[in-house]
Structure formats: structure tokens, C-alpha cells
Scaffold this motif. Sequence first.
Motif, PDB file in Angstrom:
ATOM      1  N   ILE A 269     -11.301   5.172  13.631  1.00 46.78           N
ATOM      2  CA  ILE A 269     -12.643   4.760  13.223  1.00 46.78           C
ATOM      3  C   ILE A 269     -13.360   5.956  12.630  1.00 46.78           C
ATOM      4  CG2 ILE A 269     -14.844   3.763  13.957  1.00 46.78           C
ATOM      5  CD1 ILE A 269     -12.567   1.822  14.288  1.00 46.78           C
ATOM      6  N   VAL A 270     -13.944   5.765  11.446  1.00 47.39           N
ATOM      7  CA  VAL A 270     -14.806   6.788  10.846  1.00 47.39           C
ATOM      8  C   VAL A 270     -16.151   6.146  10.535  1.00 47.39           C
ATOM      9  CG1 VAL A 270     -12.887   8.122   9.905  1.00 47.39           C
ATOM     10  CG2 VAL A 270     -13.957   6.339   8.512  1.00 47.39           C
ATOM     11  N   THR A 271     -17.190   6.954  10.493  1.00 42.32           N
ATOM     12  CA  THR A 271     -18.551   6.477  10.235  1.00 42.32           C
ATOM     13  C   THR A 271     -19.059   7.044   8.915  1.00 42.32           C
ATOM     14  OG1 THR A 271     -18.994   6.353  12.615  1.00 42.32           O
ATOM     15  CG2 THR A 271     -20.900   6.367  11.154  1.00 42.32           C
ATOM     16  N   ILE A 272     -19.762   6.226   8.149  1.00 43.96           N
ATOM     17  CA  ILE A 272     -20.380   6.674   6.896  1.00 43.96           C
ATOM     18  C   ILE A 272     -21.746   7.266   7.234  1.00 43.96           C
ATOM     19  CG2 ILE A 272     -21.074   6.017   4.577  1.00 43.96           C
ATOM     20  CD1 ILE A 272     -18.093   5.544   5.195  1.00 43.96           C
ATOM     21  N   PRO A 273     -21.935   8.590   7.100  1.00 47.67           N
ATOM     22  CA  PRO A 273     -23.201   9.208   7.519  1.00 47.67           C
ATOM     23  C   PRO A 273     -24.408   8.851   6.653  1.00 47.67           C
ATOM     24  CG  PRO A 273     -21.420  10.831   7.431  1.00 47.67           C
ATOM     25  CD  PRO A 273     -20.937   9.601   6.727  1.00 47.67           C
ATOM     26  N   ASP A 274     -24.239   8.859   5.325  1.00 50.02           N
ATOM     27  CA  ASP A 274     -25.390   8.691   4.425  1.00 50.02           C
ATOM     28  C   ASP A 274     -25.008   7.850   3.212  1.00 50.02           C
ATOM     29  OD1 ASP A 274     -27.390  10.495   5.738  1.00 50.02           O
ATOM     30  OD2 ASP A 274     -25.842  11.995   5.307  1.00 50.02           O
ATOM     31  N   ASP A 275     -26.034   7.300   2.594  1.00 43.39           N
ATOM     32  CA  ASP A 275     -25.843   6.636   1.308  1.00 43.39           C
ATOM     33  C   ASP A 275     -25.766   7.687   0.202  1.00 43.39           C
ATOM     34  OD1 ASP A 275     -25.845   4.007   2.278  1.00 43.39           O
ATOM     35  OD2 ASP A 275     -28.041   3.917   2.277  1.00 43.39           O
ATOM     36  N   SER A 276     -25.442   7.229  -0.993  1.00 46.92           N
ATOM     37  CA  SER A 276     -25.378   8.087  -2.190  1.00 46.92           C
ATOM     38  C   SER A 276     -24.336   9.190  -2.059  1.00 46.92           C
ATOM     39  CB  SER A 276     -26.752   8.717  -2.496  1.00 46.92           C
ATOM     40  OG  SER A 276     -27.720   7.699  -2.660  1.00 46.92           O
ATOM     41  N   THR A 277     -23.356   9.002  -1.170  1.00 50.48           N
ATOM     42  CA  THR A 277     -22.297   9.982  -0.993  1.00 50.48           C
ATOM     43  C   THR A 277     -20.970   9.262  -0.785  1.00 50.48           C
ATOM     44  OG1 THR A 277     -23.846  11.511   0.071  1.00 50.48           O
ATOM     45  CG2 THR A 277     -21.501  11.973   0.355  1.00 50.48           C
ATOM     46  N   ALA A 278     -19.935   9.793  -1.398  1.00 52.02           N
ATOM     47  CA  ALA A 278     -18.575   9.304  -1.171  1.00 52.02           C
ATOM     48  C   ALA A 278     -17.857  10.330  -0.309  1.00 52.02           C
ATOM     49  CB  ALA A 278     -17.842   9.112  -2.496  1.00 52.02           C
ATOM     50  N   TYR A 279     -17.404   9.904   0.860  1.00 51.46           N
ATOM     51  CA  TYR A 279     -16.772  10.807   1.817  1.00 51.46           C
ATOM     52  C   TYR A 279     -15.258  10.714   1.694  1.00 51.46           C
ATOM     53  CZ  TYR A 279     -21.434  11.138   3.778  1.00 51.46           C
ATOM     54  OH  TYR A 279     -22.786  11.348   3.929  1.00 51.46           O
ATOM     55  N   GLU A 280     -14.606  11.861   1.749  1.00 43.01           N
ATOM     56  CA  GLU A 280     -13.170  11.932   1.535  1.00 43.01           C
ATOM     57  C   GLU A 280     -12.406  11.825   2.854  1.00 43.01           C
ATOM     58  OE1 GLU A 280      -9.976  14.711  -0.927  1.00 43.01           O
ATOM     59  OE2 GLU A 280     -11.670  15.666   0.069  1.00 43.01           O
ATOM     60  N   PHE A 281     -11.513  10.838   2.923  1.00 42.33           N
ATOM     61  CA  PHE A 281     -10.507  10.813   3.972  1.00 42.33           C
ATOM     62  C   PHE A 281      -9.256  11.420   3.355  1.00 42.33           C
ATOM     63  CE2 PHE A 281      -7.018   8.788   6.328  1.00 42.33           C
ATOM     64  CZ  PHE A 281      -7.344   9.227   7.609  1.00 42.33           C
ATOM     65  N   LEU A 282      -8.871  12.568   3.847  1.00 43.11           N
ATOM     66  CA  LEU A 282      -7.870  13.410   3.187  1.00 43.11           C
ATOM     67  C   LEU A 282      -6.580  13.439   3.991  1.00 43.11           C
ATOM     68  CD1 LEU A 282      -7.307  15.535   0.900  1.00 43.11           C
ATOM     69  CD2 LEU A 282      -8.107  17.270   2.525  1.00 43.11           C
ATOM     70  N   ALA A 283      -5.472  13.157   3.321  1.00 42.08           N
ATOM     71  CA  ALA A 283      -4.139  13.266   3.919  1.00 42.08           C
ATOM     72  C   ALA A 283      -3.396  14.379   3.192  1.00 42.08           C
ATOM     73  CB  ALA A 283      -3.383  11.951   3.805  1.00 42.08           C
ATOM     74  N   THR A 284      -3.161  15.493   3.885  1.00 40.26           N
ATOM     75  CA  THR A 284      -2.536  16.672   3.296  1.00 40.26           C
ATOM     76  C   THR A 284      -1.120  16.824   3.824  1.00 40.26           C
ATOM     77  OG1 THR A 284      -4.697  17.777   3.208  1.00 40.26           O
ATOM     78  CG2 THR A 284      -2.743  19.165   2.944  1.00 40.26           C
ATOM     79  N   SER A 285      -0.177  17.033   2.926  1.00 45.89           N
ATOM     80  CA  SER A 285       1.211  17.228   3.365  1.00 45.89           C
ATOM     81  C   SER A 285       1.294  18.472   4.240  1.00 45.89           C
ATOM     82  CB  SER A 285       2.138  17.373   2.161  1.00 45.89           C
ATOM     83  OG  SER A 285       1.818  18.532   1.406  1.00 45.89           O
ATOM     84  N   GLU A 286       2.191  18.438   5.231  1.00 47.22           N
ATOM     85  CA  GLU A 286       2.254  19.533   6.204  1.00 47.22           C
ATOM     86  C   GLU A 286       2.592  20.869   5.549  1.00 47.22           C
ATOM     87  OE1 GLU A 286       4.116  20.415  10.642  1.00 47.22           O
ATOM     88  OE2 GLU A 286       5.158  19.051   9.282  1.00 47.22           O
ATOM     89  N   ASP A 287       3.350  20.847   4.430  1.00 50.54           N
ATOM     90  CA  ASP A 287       3.668  22.106   3.761  1.00 50.54           C
ATOM     91  C   ASP A 287       2.585  22.541   2.782  1.00 50.54           C
ATOM     92  OD1 ASP A 287       3.995  20.333   1.693  1.00 50.54           O
ATOM     93  OD2 ASP A 287       6.138  20.704   1.404  1.00 50.54           O
ATOM     94  N   ARG A 288       1.485  21.775   2.722  1.00 51.02           N
ATOM     95  CA  ARG A 288       0.301  22.109   1.912  1.00 51.02           C
ATOM     96  C   ARG A 288       0.581  22.148   0.418  1.00 51.02           C
ATOM     97  NH1 ARG A 288      -0.662  21.576   6.685  1.00 51.02           N
ATOM     98  NH2 ARG A 288      -2.390  22.550   7.818  1.00 51.02           N
ATOM     99  N   THR A 289       1.569  21.389  -0.038  1.00 50.07           N
ATOM    100  CA  THR A 289       1.852  21.359  -1.473  1.00 50.07           C
ATOM    101  C   THR A 289       1.083  20.271  -2.206  1.00 50.07           C
ATOM    102  OG1 THR A 289       3.792  19.943  -1.093  1.00 50.07           O
ATOM    103  CG2 THR A 289       4.169  22.327  -1.198  1.00 50.07           C
ATOM    104  N   GLY A 290       0.408  19.389  -1.475  1.00 55.72           N
ATOM    105  CA  GLY A 290      -0.348  18.332  -2.134  1.00 55.72           C
ATOM    106  C   GLY A 290      -1.056  17.448  -1.137  1.00 55.72           C
ATOM    107  N   HIS A 291      -1.762  16.458  -1.663  1.00 54.41           N
ATOM    108  CA  HIS A 291      -2.541  15.579  -0.795  1.00 54.41           C
ATOM    109  C   HIS A 291      -2.815  14.250  -1.504  1.00 54.41           C
ATOM    110  CE1 HIS A 291      -5.688  17.349  -3.347  1.00 54.41           C
ATOM    111  NE2 HIS A 291      -6.333  16.214  -3.153  1.00 54.41           N
ATOM    112  N   ALA A 292      -3.313  13.302  -0.729  1.00 52.80           N
ATOM    113  CA  ALA A 292      -3.817  12.037  -1.251  1.00 52.80           C
ATOM    114  C   ALA A 292      -5.187  11.797  -0.628  1.00 52.80           C
ATOM    115  CB  ALA A 292      -2.871  10.889  -0.933  1.00 52.80           C
ATOM    116  N   SER A 293      -6.075  11.109  -1.344  1.00 48.48           N
ATOM    117  CA  SER A 293      -7.450  10.945  -0.881  1.00 48.48           C
ATOM    118  C   SER A 293      -7.899   9.494  -0.956  1.00 48.48           C
ATOM    119  CB  SER A 293      -8.412  11.792  -1.729  1.00 48.48           C
ATOM    120  OG  SER A 293      -8.113  13.168  -1.626  1.00 48.48           O
ATOM    121  N   LEU A 294      -8.616   9.078   0.089  1.00 44.72           N
ATOM    122  CA  LEU A 294      -9.322   7.800   0.096  1.00 44.72           C
ATOM    123  C   LEU A 294     -10.806   8.111   0.202  1.00 44.72           C
ATOM    124  CD1 LEU A 294      -9.340   4.667   0.293  1.00 44.72           C
ATOM    125  CD2 LEU A 294      -9.276   4.952   2.784  1.00 44.72           C
TER     126      LEU A 294
END
Length: 305
Positions: A269-294
Motif C-alpha cells: 500500500i502506498v499513499t498519494i501525499p499531494d495533488d499536482s504531483t506524480a510520485y515515482e514507484f521505482l523498481a531498480t535492478s539489483e546490479d543498478r544497471t537500470g530501472h522501471a518506473s510507475l
Amino acid sequence: AQKTVHYDLFIKDTMINFNGKEKMAISVNGQFPMPTLYFTEGDTAEIYVHNLMHHETSVHWHGLILPNEQDGVPYLTTAPILPYTKHIFKFAIKQSGTYWYHSHTMLQEQIGMYGAFIIHKKNEKPVNEEVVLLSDWSDANPNQIERSLHYGTDWYAVKKGSVQSYAEAIKEGHFDTKLMNEWKRMHAMDVSDVYYENFLVNGEPEQHKKQYKAGDQVRLRVINGSASTYFWLAYSGGKITVVATDGADVEPVEVDRLIVGVSESYDIIVTIPDDSTAYEFLATSEDRTGHASLWLGDGIKQLEN
């Protein structure tokens, strides 16, 4: 009386382009990855799998409680689905939670044959929930990746910049360790074995869900459907509350971040703190070579650091 929920899955060879050149992949119902299947505890699942490819395939229902012959692992529990044939899966849904399904044939899972399998509880009215199906993508043929792993080459370490030379090992006083690791085909500073060009969320490098407003709580059904990548999860809007793992509810616990292994799932569960903002849910590969974002919410993007 049980409700029968019917799906048709049409499996085809296709081409996909993430990095400027088309590569072989598999589509199901014309999409990549496979469609999300929704059920309610107590339903009967009736799933017609149509293999429109020139080679056999299979579908395994990962983590589901079902009769052995419905499990979908070819030559072990279920017959393979031969080219241009149809296979019918039918089983009762006896649980709830976040699961996934994928091919167990050759290396088809790595090129698109994976999807989410969501089961809601009886009398549950889902609101503000998103499937977060994580995966990795390589432009290389999966068979070539397998060959490279057997040979223990340094190519993926070269691509990731994690190669260690003999001179560096001698300088640090670990020459014996270097020799031993070479004999075991273990690469220096090895965290993840394969270099991937892309990391994906629901088949895309990033997705944006703009409908959420300040105060909304969103249930993220996170599934690691990757071939071999562990992901670190973090949220730019604050803490993450873990409420379930691998389909089973757990005592809620707040964390700053967590790691999800291959084939694992977490409901958070995540909460949206404020309006007028897009918050990043970030999935980073363990070797830190890349990521995907929601991205959740609409407005100025707030990155996860």
C-alpha cells in the motif's frame, strides 16, 4: 453455485522493438506481456489456450492450488500444447491473492509469455489497485544467453563495467581468490549474471497512472516476472506498507524499501501525499544497471532518490 470465468488466450509469434531493432517475441491476445486474468475466490476458471505458433508451448499457473494435471508443466504434470492445437484448463479457484502464470517450454517466458493472475476475496470490492508486473528484456536470443552462462564468459560483465583484471586482484591482495573464482567460473563483483538492455513494468519502461489524488491509498500488486533480475522497490511519496506476500496476507509492516526476488509477489500500500504531483514507484535492478518506473498521480514528477 460457482461462477465460471472464461478466458481465451491466443498465442502467436511476434516482433518487438525496444532499442531500435525488431526482435523475436511472443504475444498473447495481441499484447506483450500476457493479459492480466481476474477471478474471485470460489470461481471456476475455464481457460482456453490456443497455440497459433509452429512450436509447442505450455502455461503454468504459478502458486495456484489446483489438480496436478492442471498445473501446466509439460512432460511432468500436463501434456505440452502442440502447434496449432487448443488446450482447455478448468479448475476451481480456492484461494485469493496476487499470482502469475507463464510458459514452462523452452525459454518462451523470457520473450513475453508471462502474465498476472489476480484473485480477489469473496465480497471484496477492489478500489485503487494496480498490477505491477516487473520483468527484464534482452535483445539477445535467450538460447544464446543460456549458452553464455554455461561457458562462463566475461561478456555480460564487460557490458556492465564490472570486470576485474588479474592486476587489480594482485593489487588488492586477492590473487588466490581470483584464481579460485576463475576455476569456479564465478565472475568478480558478480551480482546479476546477465546484462539486460531494458527493465519493464507491465511490458513498458515506464507507465503513468494519472487518476490518483491526494489522500488516495493504492494497492500495488507487485510481481517479479523477470528471467533473472532481483528488484529493489522504493516510493518517492513515502513509506511502503507490505500487506501480503506470494498471495498470503501478512501483518502490515512499513518499510523504506524492499527487494523482490524472481517469481515472488508482494501486495503493498502506498499513499498519494499531494495533488499536482506524480510520485515515482521505482523498481531498480539489483546490479543498478537500470530501472522501471510507475508514476502515480498527475503533475510535476517527484523522483525516488
